[in-house]
Design an enzyme around this catalytic site. Structure first.
Site, PDB file in Angstrom:
ATOM      1  N   TYR A   1       0.815  -1.209   0.000  1.00 23.45           N
ATOM      2  CA  TYR A   1       0.000   0.000   0.000  1.00 23.45           C
ATOM      3  C   TYR A   1       0.855   1.268   0.000  1.00 23.45           C
ATOM      4  O   TYR A   1       0.627   2.200  -0.778  1.00 23.45           O
ATOM      5  CB  TYR A   1      -0.941   0.010   1.208  1.00 23.45           C
ATOM      6  CG  TYR A   1      -1.704   1.303   1.364  1.00 23.45           C
ATOM      7  CD1 TYR A   1      -2.909   1.501   0.699  1.00 23.45           C
ATOM      8  CD2 TYR A   1      -1.209   2.330   2.159  1.00 23.45           C
ATOM      9  CE1 TYR A   1      -3.608   2.698   0.821  1.00 23.45           C
ATOM     10  CE2 TYR A   1      -1.901   3.526   2.286  1.00 23.45           C
ATOM     11  CZ  TYR A   1      -3.098   3.702   1.622  1.00 23.45           C
ATOM     12  OH  TYR A   1      -3.775   4.887   1.746  1.00 23.45           O
TER      13      TYR A   1
ATOM     14  N   ASP B   1      -8.542  -3.213  -1.196  1.00 23.27           N
ATOM     15  CA  ASP B   1      -9.737  -2.442  -1.525  1.00 23.27           C
ATOM     16  C   ASP B   1      -9.380  -1.116  -2.190  1.00 23.27           C
ATOM     17  O   ASP B   1     -10.146  -0.588  -3.004  1.00 23.27           O
ATOM     18  CB  ASP B   1     -10.557  -2.177  -0.260  1.00 23.27           C
ATOM     19  CG  ASP B   1      -9.723  -1.549   0.849  1.00 23.27           C
ATOM     20  OD1 ASP B   1      -9.809  -0.324   1.026  1.00 23.27           O
ATOM     21  OD2 ASP B   1      -8.985  -2.282   1.532  1.00 23.27           O
TER      22      ASP B   1
ATOM     23  N   LYS C   1     -11.536  -8.815   5.563  1.00 20.06           N
ATOM     24  CA  LYS C   1     -12.044  -7.457   5.797  1.00 20.06           C
ATOM     25  C   LYS C   1     -12.737  -6.973   4.535  1.00 20.06           C
ATOM     26  O   LYS C   1     -12.117  -6.886   3.471  1.00 20.06           O
ATOM     27  CB  LYS C   1     -10.896  -6.507   6.148  1.00 20.06           C
ATOM     28  CG  LYS C   1     -11.357  -5.078   6.428  1.00 20.06           C
ATOM     29  CD  LYS C   1     -10.207  -4.095   6.434  1.00 20.06           C
ATOM     30  CE  LYS C   1      -9.707  -3.817   5.041  1.00 20.06           C
ATOM     31  NZ  LYS C   1      -8.754  -2.690   4.964  1.00 20.06           N
TER      32      LYS C   1
END
Length: 517
Positions: A260, A295, A367
């Protein structure tokens, strides 16, 4: 729920490719440490606080070691030797260094220094193990919410306001409180100190803020009769330090992705790969569940077209996590409900993606993130989008459910917005409690074929990455359509080549039997 018909051999091949990809990166990075790994080590050995200029003492000591060309040997033995020679605590040594009254040098007796460093490290490991045991006892005593756990964000910028909102959210039914960090903290190469009240778009991650929120959630958890989990952000240039602070203060979850920071914060690739290993090792030892960030890919790439990149990244994240000692139950692999609402059969594709992830990672603590990219400010349509998201989550048995807000795209949620989101999710979860065990997927139907196609694309992508290497794949923009290079980004100057006799006691204690020198 009956499972989708997926080719297990195909899943195994994809996972094997991911394992080799992660191992190649790990082997290449094993000969380096970073300034923040060494700062985290100093924190774990007892150094905290700031100097008269509010510079954190771990930073001051690491800068001192860099100036003396000592950091390649590791901070632990040098600190332990100084403690032995002066009779001072780690904190006192750091304070003396910051005042320029003590010059750190290589140990006269390397073996004795290593033994002393390990003894100090063992004390901290015992403290962290004690926190993990206390969490387990609290969950056993108080109980916990039923999965999917309701995950709710507070982000006022003021820790005391966050505490008030977190208490209210827990009383309304939230199972997890996530404290969003102040904008840009991931790019700070130091950790702020003390309780903070002036964050922007979130609240600074500090050890004192962790302590204050943990105490508040413990209090409200006792009152409502269930353990409330606390989440923060273990990412950015201080990833290992935040992991260390979270372990000491009994956080339960950490945003802790392997890529990320590279992709979305332009943090140097080498720095991130080294830091993610150490931070995840600490999280693993502390019993903390990590949350990965796949995500986010769907905010810059199309959620339908890029679905396979999410699965490929999850498989890579899983393998990096295993190398750091994380068990499947600690792997909060991330994905999201982000397909454009005008796409025909979009709900079927969302269901296919969520069920695919559930089956590929049957033991992971998944998640699931709500719609954000295509929320317009129309609160009525937003409430419908969130409801459909809630349905997919319970039908596919997700674990961590980040609540969607109907006011997404308008403002930071008010308490009443959160209340309505909790009520929506609780209604859906209750009224559809056993729906997953009552329905079957049509063999060869649209949902099954879509899942099979995404799996095939992910397998092919991982095979390609294995051939060209993960850094090259990131350079080509294969994830999130964002390109980064191994020598670019922030923090490369904090990557240090280890000396032949580099030593850090924590991998030996937290990951026994592994060879990580």
């Amino acid at each position: 729920m009956s499972h989708l018909q997926l080719d297990q051999a195909q899943i195994d091949r994809a996972r094997d490719s991911a394992r080799r990809i992660a191992r190649q990166v790990f082997d290449e990075m094993a000969r380096f440490t970073t300034t923040t790994v060494e700062r985290a080590t100093l924190r774990l050995m007892g150094i905290d606080g700031v100097d008269e200029n509010f510079v954190p003492l771990p930073n001051r000591v690491v800068e001192h070691l860099q100036a003396q060309n000592l950091l390649p040997f590791g901070a632990a033995t040098i600190l332990a030797a100084a403690m032995q020679e002066t009779g001072q605590t780690a904190q006192q040594v750091a304070e003396a260094v910051s005042k320029s009254t003590l010059l750190l040098t290589r140990p006269n007796d390397e073996q004795a220094a290593r033994q002393a460093a390990e003894a100090h490290a063992r004390t901290m490991c015992e403290r962290i193990a004690g926190q993990r045991a206390f969490r387990d006892t609290q969950i056993k005593t108080l109980g916990e919410g039923k999965a999917p756990w309701l995950y709710l964000i507070v982000a006022t910028g003021n820790i005391y306001e966050d505490v008030a909102q977190a208490r209210a959210a827990a009383e309304q039914g939230a199972d997890i409180i996530a404290v969003i960090r102040s904008t840009g903290q991931s790019l700070l190469d130091y950790v702020p100190f003390g309780a903070t009240t002036e964050g922007f778009g979130g609240t600074y991650a500090t050890q004192e803020n962790f302590r204050l929120m943990r105490a508040a959630l413990d209090e409200v958890g006792t009152r409502v009769g269930r353990y409330i989990r606390l989440t923060n952000y273990c990412s950015g240039l201080c990833m290992p330090e935040i992991a260390a602070m979270g372990a000491m203060e009994r956080l339960d979850m950490m945003l802790n992705d392997s890529m990320y920071g590279i992709i979305f914060r332009d943090i140097n690739m080498k720095r991130t790969f080294i830091d993610q290993f150490f931070s995840r090792m600490v999280n693993a030892y502390a019993g903390i569940i990590i949350n990965t960030g796949e995500d986010n890919y769907l905010t810059t790439a199309d959620a339908y077209e890029a679905a396979h990149t999410v699965l490929a990244s999850q498989l890579i994240n899983e393998q990096f996590a295993e190398l750091s000692g994380l068990k499947p139950g600690q792997m909060g692999l991330g994905h999201a409900f982000e397909i454009h609402p005008e796409l025909e059969n979009g709900f079927l594709w969302e269901l296919a993606h969520a069920q695919l992830v559930r089956q590929v990672f049957p033991d992971a603590c998944l998640k699931y993130m709500p719609p954000t990219k295509h929320m317009t400010g129309n609160i009525f349509k937003g409430q419908v989008q969130d409801t459909l998201f809630n349905i997919v989550s319970t039908v596919t048995q997700q674990n961590i459910h980040l609540l969607g807000m109907m006011t997404e795209a308008i403002h930071t949620p008010f308490i009443q917005d959160r209340f309505l989101a909790i009520q929506n999710a609780k209604y859906v979860f209750g009224t559809m409690k056993d729906l997953h065990s009552e329905i079957e997927f049509k063999s060869g139907g649209l949902i099954e074929r879509r899942a099979q196609a995404v799996l095939a694309e992910a397998e092919a992508m991982l095979a390609q990455i294995e051939t060209i290497s993960l850094p090259t794949a990131i350079g080509k923009g294969m994830f999130a359509e964002i390109s980064r290079t191994p020598t670019g980004g922030k923090g490369l100057d904090g990557v240090i080549t280890k000396a032949d006799n580099y030593y850090n006691p924590f991998p030996h204690l937290m990951l026994p039997g592994a060879n990580h020198d």
